[in-house]
Structure formats: C-alpha cells, structure tokens
Scaffold this motif. Structure first.
Motif, mmCIF file in Angstrom:
data_model
loop_
_atom_site.group_PDB
_atom_site.id
_atom_site.type_symbol
_atom_site.label_atom_id
_atom_site.label_comp_id
_atom_site.label_asym_id
_atom_site.label_seq_id
_atom_site.Cartn_x
_atom_site.Cartn_y
_atom_site.Cartn_z
ATOM 1 N N TYR A 56 0.700 -1.201 -0.082
ATOM 2 C CA TYR A 56 -0.062 0.109 -0.010
ATOM 3 C C TYR A 56 0.815 1.194 0.062
ATOM 4 O O TYR A 56 0.312 2.435 -0.440
ATOM 5 C CB TYR A 56 -0.850 0.166 1.229
ATOM 6 C CG TYR A 56 -1.918 -1.147 1.051
ATOM 7 C CD1 TYR A 56 -3.031 -1.095 0.496
ATOM 8 C CD2 TYR A 56 -1.799 -2.178 2.028
ATOM 9 C CE1 TYR A 56 -4.043 -2.085 0.213
ATOM 10 C CE2 TYR A 56 -2.780 -3.223 2.190
ATOM 11 C CZ TYR A 56 -3.859 -3.053 1.301
ATOM 12 O OH TYR A 56 -4.546 -4.108 1.338
ATOM 13 N N GLY A 57 2.027 1.075 0.320
ATOM 14 C CA GLY A 57 2.969 2.225 0.503
ATOM 15 C C GLY A 57 2.452 3.109 1.734
ATOM 16 O O GLY A 57 1.700 2.544 2.575
ATOM 17 N N ILE A 58 2.777 4.287 1.987
ATOM 18 C CA ILE A 58 2.581 5.158 2.882
ATOM 19 C C ILE A 58 1.924 6.514 2.449
ATOM 20 O O ILE A 58 2.397 7.399 1.700
ATOM 21 C CB ILE A 58 3.856 5.820 3.692
ATOM 22 C CG1 ILE A 58 4.777 4.653 4.236
ATOM 23 C CG2 ILE A 58 3.815 6.794 4.684
ATOM 24 C CD1 ILE A 58 5.963 5.156 4.784
ATOM 25 N N ARG A 59 0.544 6.309 2.780
ATOM 26 C CA ARG A 59 -0.551 7.382 2.477
ATOM 27 C C ARG A 59 -1.257 8.071 3.556
ATOM 28 O O ARG A 59 -1.639 7.413 4.157
ATOM 29 C CB ARG A 59 -1.407 6.772 1.257
ATOM 30 C CG ARG A 59 -0.822 6.209 0.096
ATOM 31 C CD ARG A 59 -1.605 5.862 -1.141
ATOM 32 N NE ARG A 59 -1.176 5.389 -2.174
ATOM 33 C CZ ARG A 59 -1.712 4.888 -3.320
ATOM 34 N NH1 ARG A 59 -2.991 4.767 -3.205
ATOM 35 N NH2 ARG A 59 -1.022 4.395 -4.441
ATOM 36 N N ARG A 60 -1.211 9.536 3.363
ATOM 37 C CA ARG A 60 -1.722 10.105 4.726
ATOM 38 C C ARG A 60 -3.276 9.701 4.891
ATOM 39 O O ARG A 60 -3.752 9.854 5.713
ATOM 40 C CB ARG A 60 -1.582 11.636 4.453
ATOM 41 C CG ARG A 60 -2.152 12.507 5.367
ATOM 42 C CD ARG A 60 -1.879 14.144 5.000
ATOM 43 N NE ARG A 60 -2.618 14.407 3.870
ATOM 44 C CZ ARG A 60 -2.225 15.699 3.380
ATOM 45 N NH1 ARG A 60 -1.533 16.529 3.745
ATOM 46 N NH2 ARG A 60 -2.889 15.775 2.167
ATOM 47 N N ARG A 61 -3.919 9.425 3.551
ATOM 48 C CA ARG A 61 -5.535 9.373 3.612
ATOM 49 C C ARG A 61 -5.810 8.105 4.458
ATOM 50 O O ARG A 61 -6.936 7.964 4.753
ATOM 51 C CB ARG A 61 -6.070 9.496 2.233
ATOM 52 C CG ARG A 61 -5.604 8.323 1.222
ATOM 53 C CD ARG A 61 -6.083 8.267 -0.102
ATOM 54 N NE ARG A 61 -5.735 7.407 -0.918
ATOM 55 C CZ ARG A 61 -6.148 6.157 -0.968
ATOM 56 N NH1 ARG A 61 -7.289 5.736 -0.112
ATOM 57 N NH2 ARG A 61 -5.679 5.015 -1.880
ATOM 58 N N TYR A 62 -4.774 7.092 4.429
ATOM 59 C CA TYR A 62 -5.419 5.729 5.178
ATOM 60 C C TYR A 62 -5.599 6.188 6.727
ATOM 61 O O TYR A 62 -6.364 5.265 7.250
ATOM 62 C CB TYR A 62 -3.954 4.767 5.307
ATOM 63 C CG TYR A 62 -3.830 4.354 3.858
ATOM 64 C CD1 TYR A 62 -4.813 4.122 2.815
ATOM 65 C CD2 TYR A 62 -2.592 4.073 3.240
ATOM 66 C CE1 TYR A 62 -4.624 3.737 1.673
ATOM 67 C CE2 TYR A 62 -2.247 3.418 2.323
ATOM 68 C CZ TYR A 62 -3.120 3.370 1.510
ATOM 69 O OH TYR A 62 -3.065 2.663 -0.053
ATOM 70 N N LYS A 65 -7.305 12.002 10.366
ATOM 71 C CA LYS A 65 -6.353 13.077 10.444
ATOM 72 C C LYS A 65 -5.746 13.317 11.672
ATOM 73 O O LYS A 65 -4.556 13.483 11.873
ATOM 74 C CB LYS A 65 -7.348 14.303 10.275
ATOM 75 C CG LYS A 65 -6.422 15.897 10.006
ATOM 76 C CD LYS A 65 -7.458 16.914 9.563
ATOM 77 C CE LYS A 65 -6.917 18.242 9.879
ATOM 78 N NZ LYS A 65 -7.765 19.286 9.738
ATOM 79 N N MET A 101 -1.470 2.163 10.101
ATOM 80 C CA MET A 101 -1.591 2.546 8.700
ATOM 81 C C MET A 101 -2.248 1.095 7.865
ATOM 82 O O MET A 101 -3.088 1.411 7.222
ATOM 83 C CB MET A 101 -0.449 3.167 8.138
ATOM 84 C CG MET A 101 -0.841 3.602 6.943
ATOM 85 S SD MET A 101 0.594 4.528 6.212
ATOM 86 C CE MET A 101 0.663 6.048 7.487
ATOM 87 N N ALA A 105 -5.950 0.802 6.228
ATOM 88 C CA ALA A 105 -5.865 0.736 4.802
ATOM 89 C C ALA A 105 -6.553 -0.642 4.101
ATOM 90 O O ALA A 105 -7.131 -0.846 3.271
ATOM 91 C CB ALA A 105 -4.264 1.072 4.318
#
Length: 422
Positions: A56-62, A65, A101, A105
């Motif tokens: 999945y990688g590192i994504r803020r939206r997972y 806030k 995360m 996710a």
C-alpha cells in the motif's frame, strides 16, 4: 475462525486483507505468548506491516487526520527528548504508525465485524464453560496453551496455578480485564449496531461481563447503560415508550444490581472497590497502580515537559525514581494507563490532540461508533491500551462505520439482508 476466514463476505477481500483482519482480532489473545516485549502479536503484526508497506505504501489518507497528527507529534517529541544516540531511532513509534496504517488501509468493515463476532462469541462460550466447571469442581479449565512460551512477566507454575484455582475466569486471555476490553465493543454493536436489538445476545454479553468480576466491566456497562437511556429518550419514536418504561427498567436494574452485589461473586468485586482510593492501601494497590500512580510521575516533570511531554525511556525512569511513589515501581516497570501515557509521552499538547482525535471520530460516527468511542475513552483512565491492537479494534469500528456509512447495516439495506442470510 477458519470457516469465516475462507468464506466470501459482503465485499471482495483479498487474501492479505483477510489475514490482516484475523491477525488484528486474535492479537489480544496471542499477545500472551512470546518472549518479553516480542510477543506473538508484536511479531505477526510487524511482519504484516512490512508487507503492507510494499503493498500500500505510505499514504496520509489511510489514517484519520488527528490520529496522523498525534503520531507525527509523538515522533517529534521523541526526537527532541532523546537522551542518547540509541534513542534517536524510535522503532516503537515507527512500528505503531505502520501497523495502524496497515489496519486502516487493509481492513474492510463487514469482514471485520463478521470475524470479530465469531472470535468474541467463541471466547464468551469458553468463558461460560470455565465458569460452569469452576462451579462444579472448584478449578478453571485453562484457556492458555502452556506448551507455548509466555510473554508475561510471571513464573509459569504460579501463573498456571492462578488460572486453575483463581476465582475469576479469563477465557483465552491472560487476565479478565483483557477479556472484558475485547467484548465490550460487542455489547455496543448488539445494542446500537442494527435497527433491531437481539436481546438474548445482549443478555449473554452482559452476563459474561458481570461474571468476569472486573472493574473494567462495571465501568463499561455503566457507560453503555447511560448511553442506552439517552438514546431512548432522544429518539422520537421511542421517547414516549422510554418515558413510560424507564421507571420499570430502573427498578429491574436496581433489583438485579442488588442481587448481584449480595451474591458471593458480587461481594468479591465490592471488596475490591477500595482500589479507587487514591491512598493506595494494601488491598487497593492494584487500583492505585492503574488509576493514580502515573500522575505522580507526570507531576515530577518540569513545566516545559508537562506541556511538550518527554518520550525518552531513560528520562521517564529518572522521573519514576524521583517521584513520591517510586517504591511502587519494580525493576523496569513502566505501567501507566492510556491517558497517563498520553500525558507523560506527549504532554498537554498531546492530550489536546488525543481529545481532538476522539472528537473528530465521534462527530462523524453513528451512535454505535459513538458508544464504542465513549467506552474506550473511559477505559483509558483505568487501563493501559495505549495504541495497542485492542485499541485499534475500537478505533476501527468507529472509523469504518463512519467512512462506510452508506453501507452500514440498516434494516432496509441489502447488506443487512445478506448479513442475516449468512
């Protein structure tokens, strides 16, 4: 669990998603086994987090806030308070961020709900089996696999004896409090998760909570009871009925409470009520440790540390040695309840971010999610669940009911009908 794991659910789940979901839900059980800090839950979720990082990688939206903001602030505090080169690399924080995360996710709500209910009800079933055998024979069948290494800091023989001949059952968990923390969301789900309440299931869960003789159970039931009354009074279609039946309901509840307290089990629980005493007397030392002890360590902080926090392990140990209750800490003991962890590690700023996290989740979640969040918020003042897998279960149920609100199991939803069919 295997049956649910192999079946298709309401939405298409990849093999990895199913593995992550099952790993999360069995973590509070398998954390009993392992080698010190490296318990089986730690090892399993860490390995999966590494795979998830590539998938999945590192994504803020997972992440929600304010959960992400809190993690970033925690990381910064650790870096600026590190007292040695070895402390500059916060592996624990990095792992926590990656694991959370991954959970947010990969996990899908309906599969999470389905597997959780299977694990929870199997655990409750074994708990009742333990209670039945204990009533008949005076000992508990052990729910712990003794052939596996224990990650808890206890002598194996002493631990087994406590499980065999102790007065409280804990199902497959290391202690009753962990069992209670696991099934409290189930009570919220059965009461508020569907348009139709299945009262038999509610009674079963409440009975298990009361039989656990845990303070966590009493606090949790009290919170959920108050939320139930509030909901009935607020809903127009139930308002009049609730107003009429509320006195009857209260009388019945008081009668059940009186009978429970009068019983031998209730008396044992009431004998532990002085654990709420801040003086930390001999019989209340366990409660003092869980509820009050950490505030003495925080009080030893400087003004700047109280505001910013201090996540340096060596600094925390130093404050422990200098606080008035240092004699209550043995060896490397750093047990604090969840809110004390927030204050000690991230200070007043972290506490504000922590409350904002709850507020943001609470504001957008449905009533079931609000109830689950309220329970974990209250438990945070009496137990230690600081960003553990158990805490993730609470957050995920609240968050997933929010982000999946168009497919939440309502009476007229096709997903609800399919859920009933399965």
């Amino acid at each position: 669990i295997i049956s649910v794991f192999m079946k298709k659910t309401l939405h298409s789940n990849t093999l990895f998603q199913r593995i992550v979901t099952v790993a999360l839900l069995i973590s509070p059980i398998i954390q009993t086994y392992g080698w010190g800090s490296y318990d089986f839950a730690f090892i399993l979720t860490s390995l999966l987090a590494i795979i998830s990082l590539f998938k999945y990688g590192i994504r803020r939206r997972y992440l929600p806030k304010f959960l992400l903001i809190y993690f970033v602030y925690w990381f910064i505090v650790h870096e600026i308070t590190a007292s040695s080169v070895g402390e500059l690399v916060p592996l624990g924080i990095i792992r926590t961020i990656l694991v959370y995360m991954m959970f947010f996710a990969a996990i899908e709500y309906h599969y999470l709900l389905k597997v959780y209910k299977v694990v929870a009800y199997v655990s409750i079933g074994f708990f009742f089996f333990q209670e039945t055998v204990y009533a008949l024979s005076g000992y508990h069948p052990i729910g712990i696999i003794t052939s596996l290494p224990l990650a808890i800091d206890a002598d194996m023989g002493t631990f087994i004896d406590s499980k065999l001949y102790g007065v409280r059952s804990s199902s497959f968990f290391s202690e009753p409090a962990h069992f209670v923390q696991y099934i409290l969301p189930l009570l919220c789900i059965e009461l508020f998760g569907f348009s139709r309440v299945k009262w038999l299931r509610v009674v079963i869960v409440v009975a298990a909570l009361l039989l656990s003789q845990s303070g966590n159970a009493l606090f949790g039931i009290a919170v959920i009871f108050i939320l139930t009354i509030i909901r009935l009074l607020k809903e127009k279609k139930h308002g009049v009925t609730a107003f009429i039946l509320l006195p009857v309901f209260l009388v019945i509840s008081l009668f059940v409470a009186r009978e429970y307290i009068a019983s031998e089990m209730g008396q044992r629980l009431m004998e532990r009520q002085d654990q709420l005493d801040s003086s930390g007397g001999s019989s209340g030392q366990s409660g003092f440790t869980r509820i009050y002890r950490g505030y003495y360590v925080y009080d030893d902080y400087s003004i700047l540390e109280k505001i910013l926090g201090n996540d340096s392990p060596s600094a925390i140990h130093s404050h422990i040695r200098h606080c008035p209750v240092s004699f209550m800490f043995e060896g490397g003991d750093m047990y604090f309840n969840t809110f004390q962890h927030v204050l000690i590690r991230t200070g007043m700023i972290g506490a504000v971010l922590y409350i904002l996290l709850f507020f943001s989740l609470y504001r957008k979640s449905d009533y079931c999610g609000k109830a689950i969040l309220t329970v974990i918020l209250v438990l945070g003042f009496i137990s230690s669940m600081y960003f553990t897998e158990a805490m993730a279960i609470y957050f995920l149920f609240a968050w997933k009911r929010q982000v999946n609100k168009d497919v939440v199991l309502t009476k007229n939803s096709q997903y609800y009908q399919q859920y009933l069919a399965e």
